[in-house]
Design an enzyme around this catalytic site. Sequence first.
Site, PDB file in Angstrom:
ATOM      1  N   ARG A   1       0.870  -1.181   0.000  1.00 46.71           N
ATOM      2  CA  ARG A   1       0.000   0.000   0.000  1.00 46.71           C
ATOM      3  C   ARG A   1       0.905   1.228   0.000  1.00 46.71           C
ATOM      4  O   ARG A   1       2.123   1.109   0.044  1.00 46.71           O
ATOM      5  CB  ARG A   1      -1.014  -0.005   1.168  1.00 46.71           C
ATOM      6  CG  ARG A   1      -0.620  -0.677   2.433  1.00 46.71           C
ATOM      7  CD  ARG A   1       0.459  -0.005   3.185  1.00 46.71           C
ATOM      8  NE  ARG A   1       0.212   1.394   3.410  1.00 46.71           N
ATOM      9  CZ  ARG A   1       1.130   2.277   3.708  1.00 46.71           C
ATOM     10  NH1 ARG A   1       2.407   1.907   3.801  1.00 46.71           N
ATOM     11  NH2 ARG A   1       0.847   3.550   3.896  1.00 46.71           N
ATOM     12  N   GLY A   2       0.279   2.418  -0.029  1.00 46.95           N
ATOM     13  CA  GLY A   2       1.065   3.642  -0.179  1.00 46.95           C
ATOM     14  C   GLY A   2       1.120   3.986  -1.661  1.00 46.95           C
ATOM     15  O   GLY A   2       1.376   3.109  -2.504  1.00 46.95           O
ATOM     16  N   ALA A   3       0.881   5.266  -1.978  1.00 47.25           N
ATOM     17  CA  ALA A   3       0.676   5.656  -3.377  1.00 47.25           C
ATOM     18  C   ALA A   3       1.831   5.274  -4.313  1.00 47.25           C
ATOM     19  O   ALA A   3       1.614   4.585  -5.325  1.00 47.25           O
ATOM     20  CB  ALA A   3       0.380   7.157  -3.434  1.00 47.25           C
TER      21      ALA A   3
ATOM     22  N   ARG B   1      -7.358  -0.008  -6.701  1.00 44.02           N
ATOM     23  CA  ARG B   1      -7.554   1.072  -5.718  1.00 44.02           C
ATOM     24  C   ARG B   1      -7.727   2.373  -6.498  1.00 44.02           C
ATOM     25  O   ARG B   1      -6.903   2.707  -7.354  1.00 44.02           O
ATOM     26  CB  ARG B   1      -6.368   1.166  -4.743  1.00 44.02           C
ATOM     27  CG  ARG B   1      -6.270  -0.071  -3.843  1.00 44.02           C
ATOM     28  CD  ARG B   1      -5.388   0.170  -2.646  1.00 44.02           C
ATOM     29  NE  ARG B   1      -6.012   1.057  -1.677  1.00 44.02           N
ATOM     30  CZ  ARG B   1      -5.358   1.599  -0.642  1.00 44.02           C
ATOM     31  NH1 ARG B   1      -4.068   1.361  -0.479  1.00 44.02           N
ATOM     32  NH2 ARG B   1      -5.984   2.386   0.219  1.00 44.02           N
TER      33      ARG B   1
ATOM     34  N   GLN C   1      -2.049   2.483  10.110  1.00 42.28           N
ATOM     35  CA  GLN C   1      -0.766   2.506   9.408  1.00 42.28           C
ATOM     36  C   GLN C   1       0.290   3.293  10.196  1.00 42.28           C
ATOM     37  O   GLN C   1       1.479   3.051  10.047  1.00 42.28           O
ATOM     38  CB  GLN C   1      -0.919   3.136   8.017  1.00 42.28           C
ATOM     39  CG  GLN C   1      -1.710   2.303   7.023  1.00 42.28           C
ATOM     40  CD  GLN C   1      -3.149   2.748   6.959  1.00 42.28           C
ATOM     41  OE1 GLN C   1      -3.730   3.136   7.969  1.00 42.28           O
ATOM     42  NE2 GLN C   1      -3.738   2.694   5.792  1.00 42.28           N
TER      43      GLN C   1
ATOM     44  N   ASP D   1      -1.822  11.092  -1.828  1.00 43.33           N
ATOM     45  CA  ASP D   1      -2.152  10.034  -2.795  1.00 43.33           C
ATOM     46  C   ASP D   1      -2.557  10.608  -4.142  1.00 43.33           C
ATOM     47  O   ASP D   1      -2.508   9.911  -5.164  1.00 43.33           O
ATOM     48  CB  ASP D   1      -3.267   9.139  -2.243  1.00 43.33           C
ATOM     49  CG  ASP D   1      -2.732   8.314  -1.087  1.00 43.33           C
ATOM     50  OD1 ASP D   1      -2.605   8.872   0.024  1.00 43.33           O
ATOM     51  OD2 ASP D   1      -2.396   7.140  -1.300  1.00 43.33           O
TER      52      ASP D   1
ATOM     53  N   ASN E   1      -5.086  12.771   0.997  1.00 44.68           N
ATOM     54  CA  ASN E   1      -4.258  11.829   1.766  1.00 44.68           C
ATOM     55  C   ASN E   1      -5.178  11.040   2.701  1.00 44.68           C
ATOM     56  O   ASN E   1      -6.402  11.245   2.733  1.00 44.68           O
ATOM     57  CB  ASN E   1      -3.182  12.603   2.539  1.00 44.68           C
ATOM     58  CG  ASN E   1      -2.120  11.695   3.125  1.00 44.68           C
ATOM     59  OD1 ASN E   1      -1.569  10.852   2.422  1.00 44.68           O
ATOM     60  ND2 ASN E   1      -1.830  11.826   4.404  1.00 44.68           N
ATOM     61  N   LYS E   2      -4.575  10.158   3.466  1.00 41.59           N
ATOM     62  CA  LYS E   2      -5.323   9.269   4.366  1.00 41.59           C
ATOM     63  C   LYS E   2      -6.358  10.029   5.190  1.00 41.59           C
ATOM     64  O   LYS E   2      -6.103  11.140   5.664  1.00 41.59           O
ATOM     65  CB  LYS E   2      -4.320   8.557   5.277  1.00 41.59           C
ATOM     66  CG  LYS E   2      -4.881   7.550   6.257  1.00 41.59           C
ATOM     67  CD  LYS E   2      -5.739   6.495   5.626  1.00 41.59           C
ATOM     68  CE  LYS E   2      -5.105   5.775   4.455  1.00 41.59           C
ATOM     69  NZ  LYS E   2      -6.043   4.889   3.724  1.00 41.59           N
TER      70      LYS E   2
HETATM   71  O1  MRU Z   1      -4.427   3.406   2.267  1.00 39.39           O
HETATM   72  P1  MRU Z   1      -2.936   3.546   2.211  1.00 39.39           P
HETATM   73  O2  MRU Z   1      -2.230   2.947   3.376  1.00 39.39           O
HETATM   74  O3  MRU Z   1      -2.368   3.092   0.883  1.00 39.39           O
HETATM   75  O4  MRU Z   1      -2.719   5.094   2.283  1.00 39.39           O
HETATM   76  C1  MRU Z   1      -1.446   5.630   2.222  1.00 39.39           C
HETATM   77  C2  MRU Z   1      -1.420   7.055   2.495  1.00 39.39           C
HETATM   78  O5  MRU Z   1      -2.403   7.743   2.632  1.00 39.39           O
HETATM   79  C3  MRU Z   1      -0.069   7.685   2.514  1.00 39.39           C
HETATM   80  O6  MRU Z   1      -0.041   8.761   3.406  1.00 39.39           O
HETATM   81  C4  MRU Z   1       0.197   8.151   1.110  1.00 39.39           C
HETATM   82  O7  MRU Z   1       0.233   7.109   0.208  1.00 39.39           O
HETATM   83  C5  MRU Z   1       1.347   9.017   1.099  1.00 39.39           C
HETATM   84  S1  MRU Z   1       2.592   8.748  -0.044  1.00 39.39           S
HETATM   85  C6  MRU Z   1       3.789   7.771   0.554  1.00 39.39           C
END
Ligand code: MRU
Length: 365
Positions: free
Chosen positions: A53-55, A90, A201, A242, A252-253
């Site tokens: 996960r993470g963009a 996603r 996370q 993201d 973002n999250k």
């Molecule tokens: O749902 P996730 O865990 O994939 O979300 C990730 C985030 O929101 C991060 O803050 C985001 O990807 C930042 S870039 C590294």
Amino acid sequence: MKIDGQPYRAIFPAEDGISVKVIDQTRLPFAFELKTLATMTEVGQAIRTMVVRGAPLIGVAAAYGLALGLAEDSSDGGIDRAVEFLADTRPTAINLRWALDRVAAKLRAVPETERAAFAFAEAGRIADEDVESCHAIGVHGARILADLHRQKGRPINVLTHCNAGWLATVDWGTALAPIYVAHDAGVPVHVFVDETRPRNQGAALTAFELNAHGVPHTVIADNAGGHLMQRGQIDLCIVGSDRTTASGDVCNKIGTYLKALAADDNRIPFYVALPFSTIDWTLDDGVKEIPIEERDGREVSHLTGRLADGGFATIEVVSPGSPVANPAFDVTPARLVTGIITERGVARASAEGLLALYPERRAAA
Ligand code: MRU
């Protein structure tokens, strides 16, 4: 970044040269396990279930997934079907679509028999570029931390939300990269880590990363940030993104927006760190235009963790029968963002600010 002295990337080619290995992020922080992904379906499943996960990381994973899909069907139709399947995993992080489009655009000119190998190599190039970008973000962002340290003459307290560290990218991270670079250069930094419900996370992944790298940190409940800001215990916030619009709105999250509001109310700088692959130049109004992923309500109604005997358990925490909702991201408007830390430097969160760093986009704007 190192785990027990051994350097790792969050994703890397397996020894067989045809599959990829990832760190299973659903097992952290209690177990560090690698998982091999050998088919496009396995990559899609790993993205959906947040094994990765993470963009930026899901962008790279999707690019490898496309290569694995082409090993099964390398026709033009095969490219289209693979892109559609992976893009659907996603919806919010634009890096995923960006990486797929980049590989797919180049593939048409490649003979069918060579497409899978070409895509695999291109995914590797995207991964390498992501490492470079994230390190550059770290260097630019670390200057902000070093300046603040010089002004205040004491350790700098940073608040971060979710995990935008090396586990969310390939290496270094986005929001955490400035912290690693500053820490390694001897700038004293302490990080307040939002736990980041519902999937935690922050508590699970950011805390794990900071622990492994020896960066002083404290995990806090998501609701504690505003209070700490009012008490002067936070010098600045740095989060990831993201998807970022051409006008500087950042997505973002879930919960990021509330931190930005509290930071604004307390005149605390609020920075967002992101590579160019996170900017969606086609969008202007983030609140209206960015698709927000709605995830399974079980992530809200249930919690998974380690028991005292070392076993794992999932428990229910919501009144049985109560409806739950689980929007996974929110949008922070540009007016609440002090600056966007990119691989090219720090931009004002505005169309002009971003175009000043990416002048090649002016023609398209
Ligand atoms: O749902 P996730 O865990 O994939 O979300 C990730 C985030 O929101 C991060 O803050 C985001 O990807 C930042 S870039 C590294």
